[in-house]
Design a protein around this motif. Structure first.
Motif, short mmCIF file in Angstrom:
data_model
loop_
_atom_site.label_atom_id
_atom_site.label_comp_id
_atom_site.label_asym_id
_atom_site.label_seq_id
_atom_site.Cartn_x
_atom_site.Cartn_y
_atom_site.Cartn_z
N MET A 88 30.47 3.66 15.23
CA MET A 88 29.14 3.95 15.81
C MET A 88 28.86 2.96 16.94
SD MET A 88 26.25 5.57 16.05
CE MET A 88 27.07 6.84 15.08
N THR A 89 28.85 3.46 18.18
CA THR A 89 28.55 2.57 19.31
C THR A 89 27.03 2.42 19.45
OG1 THR A 89 28.38 4.32 20.96
CG2 THR A 89 30.59 3.44 20.53
N LYS A 90 26.65 1.36 20.13
CA LYS A 90 25.22 1.13 20.37
C LYS A 90 24.62 2.27 21.20
CE LYS A 90 23.53 -3.12 21.21
NZ LYS A 90 23.02 -4.32 21.92
N ALA A 91 25.37 2.73 22.20
CA ALA A 91 24.86 3.80 23.08
C ALA A 91 24.57 5.08 22.29
CB ALA A 91 25.87 4.07 24.20
N THR A 92 25.48 5.42 21.38
CA THR A 92 25.30 6.64 20.56
C THR A 92 24.11 6.47 19.63
OG1 THR A 92 27.67 7.05 20.65
CG2 THR A 92 26.44 8.21 18.95
N LEU A 93 24.00 5.29 19.03
CA LEU A 93 22.87 5.03 18.13
C LEU A 93 21.54 5.15 18.89
CD1 LEU A 93 21.93 4.23 15.28
CD2 LEU A 93 22.18 1.82 15.97
N ILE A 94 21.48 4.57 20.09
CA ILE A 94 20.26 4.65 20.91
C ILE A 94 19.94 6.11 21.24
CG2 ILE A 94 19.32 4.15 23.22
CD1 ILE A 94 20.80 1.41 23.05
N GLU A 95 20.96 6.85 21.60
CA GLU A 95 20.77 8.27 21.93
C GLU A 95 20.19 9.04 20.73
OE1 GLU A 95 23.71 11.97 22.74
OE2 GLU A 95 24.38 10.04 23.56
N HIS A 96 20.74 8.78 19.55
CA HIS A 96 20.25 9.47 18.35
C HIS A 96 18.83 9.03 17.97
CE1 HIS A 96 24.62 10.49 16.91
NE2 HIS A 96 24.30 11.04 18.06
N LEU A 97 18.55 7.74 18.13
CA LEU A 97 17.19 7.25 17.83
C LEU A 97 16.18 7.84 18.81
CD1 LEU A 97 17.99 3.49 17.05
CD2 LEU A 97 17.27 5.23 15.39
N ASN A 98 16.62 8.06 20.05
CA ASN A 98 15.75 8.69 21.03
C ASN A 98 15.45 10.15 20.68
OD1 ASN A 98 14.44 7.31 23.10
ND2 ASN A 98 16.37 6.89 24.15
N ASP A 99 16.44 10.81 20.11
CA ASP A 99 16.21 12.18 19.66
C ASP A 99 15.20 12.17 18.50
OD1 ASP A 99 16.76 15.00 19.74
OD2 ASP A 99 17.88 14.73 17.88
N ASP A 100 15.33 11.20 17.61
CA ASP A 100 14.36 11.06 16.52
C ASP A 100 12.96 10.78 17.08
OD1 ASP A 100 16.47 11.29 14.66
OD2 ASP A 100 16.79 9.12 14.61
N LEU A 101 12.90 9.95 18.11
CA LEU A 101 11.60 9.61 18.72
C LEU A 101 10.94 10.86 19.31
CD1 LEU A 101 9.46 7.58 19.64
CD2 LEU A 101 10.94 6.98 21.58
N ALA A 102 11.74 11.69 19.98
CA ALA A 102 11.21 12.95 20.52
C ALA A 102 10.66 13.82 19.38
CB ALA A 102 12.29 13.69 21.29
N GLY A 103 11.33 13.78 18.23
CA GLY A 103 10.88 14.52 17.05
C GLY A 103 9.56 13.97 16.51
N GLU A 104 9.39 12.67 16.54
CA GLU A 104 8.14 12.07 16.06
C GLU A 104 6.97 12.41 16.99
OE1 GLU A 104 7.57 10.80 13.22
OE2 GLU A 104 9.56 10.33 12.48
N PHE A 105 7.22 12.35 18.30
CA PHE A 105 6.17 12.76 19.25
C PHE A 105 5.77 14.21 18.99
CE2 PHE A 105 7.89 9.52 22.52
CZ PHE A 105 6.98 8.57 22.12
N SER A 106 6.78 15.03 18.75
CA SER A 106 6.55 16.44 18.46
C SER A 106 5.73 16.61 17.17
CB SER A 106 7.90 17.14 18.34
OG SER A 106 7.73 18.43 17.86
#
Ligand SMILES: [Fe+2]
Ligand SMILES: [Fe+2]
Length: 141
Positions: free
Chosen positions: A1-19
């Motif tokens: 698990m690279t840091k970049a991939t983790l950040i990308e996935h956390l950003n997808d989660d963040l978009a879900g929380e805003f939603s």
């Protein structure tokens, strides 16, 4: 698990929380009928939890060196109380699944603090979905 991939996935989660925040606010406005007061209260009570999740994720993304997302995921269209509750149930189940996966990724990345926080969030989301499921179980219409 690279840091970049983790950040990308956390950003997808963040978009879900805003939603989720937008979904609950909108559905609270749209709820109708004799159960409107309870539905409004139920929907609005979730907003505080989702806001805390969003706040945590945005902070964590910055801490990891990323740029937090500012766009929400699309909110499911729903025109009846039942359809809104079903859409909420789906979103909460999706969030539970996503954080279960994310906790494993955080473990692989070696960030135990993040694992614990994600597990805490998945407990919140599974609580939300259980509560919604129980409301739907005897929904009259
Ligand atoms: Fe959430
Ligand atoms: Fe939730």
């Amino acid at each position: 698990m690279t840091k970049a991939t983790l950040i990308e996935h956390l950003n997808d989660d963040l978009a879900g929380e805003f939603s989720a925040i937008i979904q609950y606010l909108t559905y609270a406005a749209k709820a109708t009928g004799p159960y409107r007061p309870q539905l409004v209260q139920f929907f609005l009570a979730e907003v505080a939890d989702e806001q805390l999740h969003a706040q945590f994720l945005a902070n964590k993304i910055v801490a990891l060196g990323g740029e937090p997302a500012t766009r929400p995921r699309d909110v499911a269209a729903a025109s009846t109380n039942r359809a809104m509750l079903e859409a909420v149930l789906q979103a909460e189940r999706d969030a539970t699944k996503a954080y279960t996966e994310r906790a494993k990724e955080a473990e692989a990345f070696g960030d135990k603090g993040l694992v614990v926080q994600l597990e805490d969030m998945l407990r919140d989301e599974s609580g939300h979905s259980e509560e919604t499921e129980r409301i739907l179980r005897d929904w009259p219409l």
